[in-house]
Design a protein around this motif. Structure first.
Motif, PDB file in Angstrom:
ATOM      1  N   THR A  61       0.785  -1.239   0.000  1.00  0.00           N
ATOM      2  CA  THR A  61       0.000   0.000   0.000  1.00  0.00           C
ATOM      3  C   THR A  61       0.815   1.287   0.000  1.00  0.00           C
ATOM      4  OG1 THR A  61      -0.124   0.011   2.411  1.00  0.00           O
ATOM      5  CG2 THR A  61      -1.843  -1.189   1.227  1.00  0.00           C
ATOM      6  N   GLU A  62       2.037   1.264   0.446  1.00  0.00           N
ATOM      7  CA  GLU A  62       2.817   2.496   0.620  1.00  0.00           C
ATOM      8  C   GLU A  62       3.007   3.306  -0.664  1.00  0.00           C
ATOM      9  OE1 GLU A  62       3.841   4.165   3.412  1.00  0.00           O
ATOM     10  OE2 GLU A  62       2.566   2.661   4.359  1.00  0.00           O
ATOM     11  N   PRO A  63       3.391   2.686  -1.788  1.00  0.00           N
ATOM     12  CA  PRO A  63       3.647   3.497  -2.980  1.00  0.00           C
ATOM     13  C   PRO A  63       2.452   4.319  -3.457  1.00  0.00           C
ATOM     14  CG  PRO A  63       4.588   1.315  -3.248  1.00  0.00           C
ATOM     15  CD  PRO A  63       3.753   1.281  -2.000  1.00  0.00           C
ATOM     16  N   LEU A  64       1.240   3.843  -3.239  1.00  0.00           N
ATOM     17  CA  LEU A  64       0.063   4.585  -3.690  1.00  0.00           C
ATOM     18  C   LEU A  64      -0.266   5.777  -2.791  1.00  0.00           C
ATOM     19  CD1 LEU A  64      -2.349   1.753  -4.850  1.00  0.00           C
ATOM     20  CD2 LEU A  64      -1.280   3.501  -6.278  1.00  0.00           C
ATOM     21  N   LYS A  65       0.204   5.760  -1.562  1.00  0.00           N
ATOM     22  CA  LYS A  65      -0.105   6.836  -0.619  1.00  0.00           C
ATOM     23  C   LYS A  65       0.425   8.177  -1.102  1.00  0.00           C
ATOM     24  CE  LYS A  65      -0.573   4.093   3.547  1.00  0.00           C
ATOM     25  NZ  LYS A  65      -0.012   3.764   4.869  1.00  0.00           N
ATOM     26  N   ARG A  66       1.541   8.172  -1.843  1.00  0.00           N
ATOM     27  CA  ARG A  66       2.086   9.435  -2.341  1.00  0.00           C
ATOM     28  C   ARG A  66       1.115  10.129  -3.300  1.00  0.00           C
ATOM     29  NH1 ARG A  66       7.239   7.989  -5.712  1.00  0.00           N
ATOM     30  NH2 ARG A  66       7.949   8.860  -3.795  1.00  0.00           N
ATOM     31  N   TYR A  67       0.167   9.344  -3.841  1.00  0.00           N
ATOM     32  CA  TYR A  67      -0.839   9.896  -4.745  1.00  0.00           C
ATOM     33  C   TYR A  67      -2.190  10.071  -4.058  1.00  0.00           C
ATOM     34  CZ  TYR A  67       2.751   8.408  -7.973  1.00  0.00           C
ATOM     35  OH  TYR A  67       3.949   8.231  -8.610  1.00  0.00           O
ATOM     36  N   GLY A  68      -2.194   9.918  -2.737  1.00  0.00           N
ATOM     37  CA  GLY A  68      -3.422  10.111  -1.975  1.00  0.00           C
ATOM     38  C   GLY A  68      -4.377   8.938  -2.023  1.00  0.00           C
ATOM     39  N   ILE A  69      -3.903   7.783  -2.413  1.00  0.00           N
ATOM     40  CA  ILE A  69      -4.756   6.599  -2.503  1.00  0.00           C
ATOM     41  C   ILE A  69      -4.405   5.649  -1.364  1.00  0.00           C
ATOM     42  CG2 ILE A  69      -5.397   4.600  -3.902  1.00  0.00           C
ATOM     43  CD1 ILE A  69      -4.732   6.306  -6.353  1.00  0.00           C
ATOM     44  N   ILE A  70      -5.389   5.427  -0.510  1.00  0.00           N
ATOM     45  CA  ILE A  70      -5.218   4.501   0.605  1.00  0.00           C
ATOM     46  C   ILE A  70      -5.925   3.210   0.227  1.00  0.00           C
ATOM     47  CG2 ILE A  70      -5.535   4.114   3.072  1.00  0.00           C
ATOM     48  CD1 ILE A  70      -3.792   6.593   2.366  1.00  0.00           C
ATOM     49  N   LYS A 108     -11.545   4.950  -7.843  1.00  0.00           N
ATOM     50  CA  LYS A 108     -11.017   6.083  -7.077  1.00  0.00           C
ATOM     51  C   LYS A 108     -10.152   7.019  -7.917  1.00  0.00           C
ATOM     52  CE  LYS A 108     -12.972   4.679  -3.355  1.00  0.00           C
ATOM     53  NZ  LYS A 108     -14.201   5.293  -2.905  1.00  0.00           N
ATOM     54  N   THR A 109      -9.827   6.614  -9.129  1.00  0.00           N
ATOM     55  CA  THR A 109      -8.963   7.452  -9.964  1.00  0.00           C
ATOM     56  C   THR A 109      -9.680   7.970 -11.207  1.00  0.00           C
ATOM     57  OG1 THR A 109      -8.123   5.520 -11.170  1.00  0.00           O
ATOM     58  CG2 THR A 109      -6.881   6.225  -9.210  1.00  0.00           C
ATOM     59  N   ASN A 110     -11.005   7.939 -11.196  1.00  0.00           N
ATOM     60  CA  ASN A 110     -11.732   8.370 -12.398  1.00  0.00           C
ATOM     61  C   ASN A 110     -11.456   9.828 -12.764  1.00  0.00           C
ATOM     62  OD1 ASN A 110     -13.209   9.474 -10.357  1.00  0.00           O
ATOM     63  ND2 ASN A 110     -15.177   8.675 -11.027  1.00  0.00           N
ATOM     64  N   PHE A 111     -11.093  10.651 -11.787  1.00  0.00           N
ATOM     65  CA  PHE A 111     -10.792  12.055 -12.083  1.00  0.00           C
ATOM     66  C   PHE A 111      -9.438  12.201 -12.792  1.00  0.00           C
ATOM     67  CE2 PHE A 111      -8.826  11.174  -8.065  1.00  0.00           C
ATOM     68  CZ  PHE A 111      -7.678  11.943  -8.025  1.00  0.00           C
ATOM     69  N   ILE A 112      -8.595  11.192 -12.711  1.00  0.00           N
ATOM     70  CA  ILE A 112      -7.281  11.218 -13.360  1.00  0.00           C
ATOM     71  C   ILE A 112      -7.355  10.597 -14.751  1.00  0.00           C
ATOM     72  CG2 ILE A 112      -4.934  10.249 -13.242  1.00  0.00           C
ATOM     73  CD1 ILE A 112      -5.184  10.399 -10.188  1.00  0.00           C
TER      74      ILE A 112
END
Length: 176
Positions: A61-70, A108-112
């Protein structure tokens, strides 16, 4: 070329977990495109984004946290339950866990999603396009010269081996 390579790796991750679905190809391509969109949206290196998404798929999970995804065990389990999956998270196989993770990432990433296409004219994205063209051209040239290069390398290695044998042999007074 890079997107195809990433799609193949995502496919391998899905297959490695035991996912058997007709949608595997489309899912892999969608994640590759998502990596391009992330790279565009956050102006990050494509490889870094790709690795973060791949990690998220496998439960890191850690690498995604930098993009605000938990996307940890709790959020993945809650998401699975919200999608009508009744099996407890701890009782699921890795394949059963990867599908909700994938769907979570896509939801969760539909805005991207689509950012690379929307902002293709931006300076940063034009640089990425240029780098991709240069990389593709380099790979194409490299592929064309491999047969000749193999022959040349064989001759060079034979010469170096002969030189090594010559200088490595002890002489009557020791080494040369």
């Amino acid at each position: 070329f890079e997107l195809q390579h990433q799609a193949a790796i995502f496919g391998a991750v899905f297959k490695g977990a035991g996912i058997k679905t007709d949608d595997l190809h489309d899912m892999s391509l969608a994640l590759s495109q998502l990596a391009a969109d992330f790279s565009s949206f956050y102006d990050n290196d494509m490889e870094q984004v790709f690795n973060a998404l791949k990690s998220g798929l496998t439960g890191e999970t850690e690498p995604l946290k930098r993009y605000g995804i938990i996307l940890n065990e709790t959020t993945a389990a809650e998401y699975a339950l919200s999608q009508g999956i009744k099996t407890k998270w701890k009782e699921m196989s890795e394949a059963q866990k990867q599908l909700p993770r994938y769907n979570f990432l896509m939801d969760k990433t539909n805005f991207i999603q689509g950012d690379a296409e929307r902002t293709i004219g931006a300076y940063a994205n034009q640089l990425k396009v240029m780098e991709a063209y240069i990389d593709n051209i380099s790979r194409s040239f490299g592929q064309k010269f491999i047969p000749a290069g193999e022959g040349v390398l064989g001759v060079i290695n034979n010469m170096l081996g002969a030189i090594d044998n010559l200088v490595s042999k002890p002489t009557t007074g020791g080494y040369i």
